[in-house]
Design an enzyme around this catalytic site. Structure first.
Site, PDB file in Angstrom:
ATOM      1  N   SER A 125    -104.712  17.128  22.373  1.00  0.00           N
ATOM      2  CA  SER A 125    -103.376  16.506  22.750  1.00  0.00           C
ATOM      3  C   SER A 125    -103.198  16.789  24.192  1.00  0.00           C
ATOM      4  O   SER A 125    -103.601  17.761  24.848  1.00  0.00           O
ATOM      5  CB  SER A 125    -102.403  16.918  21.839  1.00  0.00           C
ATOM      6  OG  SER A 125    -100.994  16.657  22.614  1.00  0.00           O
ATOM      7  N   TYR A 149     -97.449  24.641  18.345  1.00  0.00           N
ATOM      8  CA  TYR A 149     -98.380  23.263  18.084  1.00  0.00           C
ATOM      9  C   TYR A 149     -99.243  23.247  19.305  1.00  0.00           C
ATOM     10  O   TYR A 149    -100.448  22.993  19.187  1.00  0.00           O
ATOM     11  CB  TYR A 149     -97.307  22.146  17.847  1.00  0.00           C
ATOM     12  CG  TYR A 149     -98.087  20.749  18.174  1.00  0.00           C
ATOM     13  CD1 TYR A 149     -98.933  20.210  17.183  1.00  0.00           C
ATOM     14  CD2 TYR A 149     -98.131  20.024  19.275  1.00  0.00           C
ATOM     15  CE1 TYR A 149     -99.896  19.374  17.254  1.00  0.00           C
ATOM     16  CE2 TYR A 149     -98.684  18.949  19.404  1.00  0.00           C
ATOM     17  CZ  TYR A 149     -99.585  18.498  18.491  1.00  0.00           C
ATOM     18  OH  TYR A 149    -100.447  17.343  18.604  1.00  0.00           O
ATOM     19  N   LYS A 153    -103.443  23.722  19.142  1.00  0.00           N
ATOM     20  CA  LYS A 153    -104.663  22.791  19.880  1.00  0.00           C
ATOM     21  C   LYS A 153    -105.288  23.480  21.087  1.00  0.00           C
ATOM     22  O   LYS A 153    -106.630  23.017  21.071  1.00  0.00           O
ATOM     23  CB  LYS A 153    -103.750  21.513  20.729  1.00  0.00           C
ATOM     24  CG  LYS A 153    -102.984  20.758  19.600  1.00  0.00           C
ATOM     25  CD  LYS A 153    -104.110  19.665  18.691  1.00  0.00           C
ATOM     26  CE  LYS A 153    -103.566  18.933  17.590  1.00  0.00           C
ATOM     27  NZ  LYS A 153    -104.463  18.477  16.682  1.00  0.00           N
TER      28      LYS A 153
HETATM   29  C1  UD1 Z   1     -94.435  14.936  21.304  1.00  0.00           C
HETATM   30  C2  UD1 Z   1     -94.903  16.676  21.567  1.00  0.00           C
HETATM   31  C3  UD1 Z   1     -96.166  16.655  21.835  1.00  0.00           C
HETATM   32  C4  UD1 Z   1     -97.227  15.894  20.878  1.00  0.00           C
HETATM   33  C5  UD1 Z   1     -96.798  14.469  20.792  1.00  0.00           C
HETATM   34  C6  UD1 Z   1     -97.783  13.836  19.665  1.00  0.00           C
HETATM   35  C7  UD1 Z   1     -92.825  17.508  22.184  1.00  0.00           C
HETATM   36  C8  UD1 Z   1     -92.034  18.124  23.259  1.00  0.00           C
HETATM   37  N1  UD1 Z   1     -93.934  17.105  22.529  1.00  0.00           N
HETATM   38  O1  UD1 Z   1     -94.737  14.410  22.632  1.00  0.00           O
HETATM   39  O2  UD1 Z   1     -96.571  18.105  21.929  1.00  0.00           O
HETATM   40  O3  UD1 Z   1     -98.404  16.123  21.134  1.00  0.00           O
HETATM   41  O4  UD1 Z   1     -95.469  14.457  20.451  1.00  0.00           O
HETATM   42  O5  UD1 Z   1     -97.117  13.685  18.681  1.00  0.00           O
HETATM   43  O6  UD1 Z   1     -92.156  17.331  21.189  1.00  0.00           O
HETATM   44  N2  UD1 Z   1     -87.486  10.563  23.107  1.00  0.00           N
HETATM   45  C9  UD1 Z   1     -86.000  10.150  22.878  1.00  0.00           C
HETATM   46  N3  UD1 Z   1     -85.517  10.031  21.484  1.00  0.00           N
HETATM   47  C10 UD1 Z   1     -85.951  10.310  20.387  1.00  0.00           C
HETATM   48  C11 UD1 Z   1     -87.555  10.991  20.498  1.00  0.00           C
HETATM   49  C12 UD1 Z   1     -87.929  11.078  21.653  1.00  0.00           C
HETATM   50  O7  UD1 Z   1     -85.533   9.991  24.016  1.00  0.00           O
HETATM   51  O8  UD1 Z   1     -85.352  10.144  19.522  1.00  0.00           O
HETATM   52  C13 UD1 Z   1     -87.991  10.972  24.102  1.00  0.00           C
HETATM   53  C14 UD1 Z   1     -88.597  12.230  24.496  1.00  0.00           C
HETATM   54  O9  UD1 Z   1     -87.573  13.008  25.144  1.00  0.00           O
HETATM   55  C15 UD1 Z   1     -89.849  11.849  25.074  1.00  0.00           C
HETATM   56  C16 UD1 Z   1     -90.083  10.604  24.877  1.00  0.00           C
HETATM   57  O10 UD1 Z   1     -89.080  10.029  24.048  1.00  0.00           O
HETATM   58  O11 UD1 Z   1     -89.397  11.787  26.526  1.00  0.00           O
HETATM   59  C17 UD1 Z   1     -91.313  10.764  23.823  1.00  0.00           C
HETATM   60  O12 UD1 Z   1     -91.196  11.495  22.803  1.00  0.00           O
HETATM   61  P1  UD1 Z   1     -92.215  11.860  21.315  1.00  0.00           P
HETATM   62  O13 UD1 Z   1     -92.538  10.463  20.905  1.00  0.00           O
HETATM   63  O14 UD1 Z   1     -91.677  12.963  20.812  1.00  0.00           O
HETATM   64  O15 UD1 Z   1     -93.448  12.312  22.268  1.00  0.00           O
HETATM   65  P2  UD1 Z   1     -93.684  13.619  23.540  1.00  0.00           P
HETATM   66  O16 UD1 Z   1     -92.631  14.433  23.529  1.00  0.00           O
HETATM   67  O17 UD1 Z   1     -94.073  13.092  24.826  1.00  0.00           O
END
Ligand code: UD1
Length: 319
Positions: A125, A149, A153
């Site tokens: 990841s 997590y 990895k």
């Molecule tokens: C997350 C994990 C990462 C993991 C990846 C794959 C975290 C901090 N990181 O990445 O370690 O490898 O998933 O599963 O959790 N967002 C919103 N609203 C929401 C959900 C998300 O605004 O309800 C935003 C988050 O702040 C982020 C983006 O969407 O900026 C992507 O979020 P997400 O899909 O959870 O992925 P990552 O955080 O990049």
């Protein structure tokens, strides 16, 4: 097909099932090992509907005895997806994450050794770049974990490197950026069991159930204030695994390579929401909320190694 048998741990999951479809379409025979803790047999049914081939399924935990699986003949390689992936949960149950993710990988490598299987593609990841590196993230950068997590990895990558050095294994660790979307058939949507954590299924729920979702933070130092990620279509990601398998045939035993799978471009949360609304001709309902703990402002890949080594780059728009 039987001469091209690939063990796919976590093969019924979101990325695993898309990869099984791609494997079958490329003439491989995936054999799924899954405990269905975050997936269901529906995905296996969908694989069969899409490709006309139903993979053999072993319902078992990756930390348990896998001898029956490894008794199969003609195992070419293993693609290892099985593991726990919720960041928040990993902070509540860190040892569980290490037991399953690291313990499962160690167990798998022991079985591979006994069965003389030498090739593995590992589901790593972009989280291994932590919060210490500037974008774009390059494979040579130092790794750093910001949660258990992420640690799991990094440790799995290290464990696999040890297998390369001392068990004559060869390995590719694919560092995924943010996979989203699903197969064109609509049969393999991302359907996490329980509450989704990742943004794409949350956007889909907001659109389908007219439910307000939170956008975590709009005061980041980014063009529109929301976080930027490298969203990649899961079908492109699946193809990357086939390229990694082919690449393993070109390198010597003992070699370990980490390779980013991303588009190389960043997209903000707002751009993703707008893109979704346009592509699916629907509305997403959202409000701004506090920043989510542990989020970094910007993450995207330097995707040049994948292009050079694997001959792979993304072909689809993520949304
Ligand atoms: C997350 C994990 C990462 C993991 C990846 C794959 C975290 C901090 N990181 O990445 O370690 O490898 O998933 O599963 O959790 N967002 C919103 N609203 C929401 C959900 C998300 O605004 O309800 C935003 C988050 O702040 C982020 C983006 O969407 O900026 C992507 O979020 P997400 O899909 O959870 O992925 P990552 O955080 O990049």
């Amino acid at each position: 097909m039987e001469n091209k048998r690939i063990i796919v741990t976590g093969g019924a999951g979101y990325i695993g099932s898309h990869t099984c479809v791609e494997l079958i379409e490329q003439g491989y025979e995936p054999v799924i090992v899954d405990n269905f803790c975050n997936s269901s047999l529906d995905n296996v049914d969908a694989i069969e509907k899409i490709t006309g081939f139903r993979p053999k399924v072993y319902e078992t935990d990756i930390t348990k005895n896998l001898s029956t699986v490894f008794k199969l003949s003609n195992i070419l390689a293993v693609i290892h997806f099985a593991g726990l992936k919720a960041v928040g949960e990993s902070c509540e149950k860190p040892m569980e994450y290490l037991r399953v993710n690291v313990g499962g990988t160690v167990n798998l490598l022991e079985h591979m050794n006994q069965a003389n299987v030498k090739k593995i593609v590992f589901s790593s990841s972009a989280t291994v770049y932590g919060d210490i590196n500037p974008v774009p993230f390059v494979e040579t950068m130092p790794r750093s974990a910001v949660n258990p997590y992420g640690s799991s990895k990094i440790i799995c990558e290290d464990v696999i490197q040890i297998a390369c050095k001392y068990q004559n294994v060869k390995a590719v660790a694919l560092r995924y950026f943010n996979p989203i979307n699903s197969h064109d058939s609509g049969l393999l949507p991302e359907k996490p069991i329980g509450r989704p954590n990742n943004i794409f299924p949350i956007i889909e729920l907001s659109a389908s159930k007219r439910r307000i979702m939170s956008v975590f933070g709009n005061d980041y130092d980014t063009p529109d204030g929301t976080c930027v990620r490298d969203y990649i279509h899961v079908c492109d990601l699946a193809i990357g695994h086939i390229k990694a398998l082919e690449y393993l045939d070109k390198i010597d035993n003992g070699i370990f390579e980490a390779i980013n799978l991303g588009t190389g471009r960043g997209m903000s949360v707002l751009q993703l929401i707008k893109g979704y609304e346009k592509a699916k001709k629907t509305n997403v309902f959202f409000e701004y909320a506090e920043r989510r703990q542990g989020d970094i402002a910007v993450s995207y890949a330097d995707a040049s190694k994948a292009k050079k080594a694997l001959g792979w780059k993304t072909k689809r728009k993520p949304i």
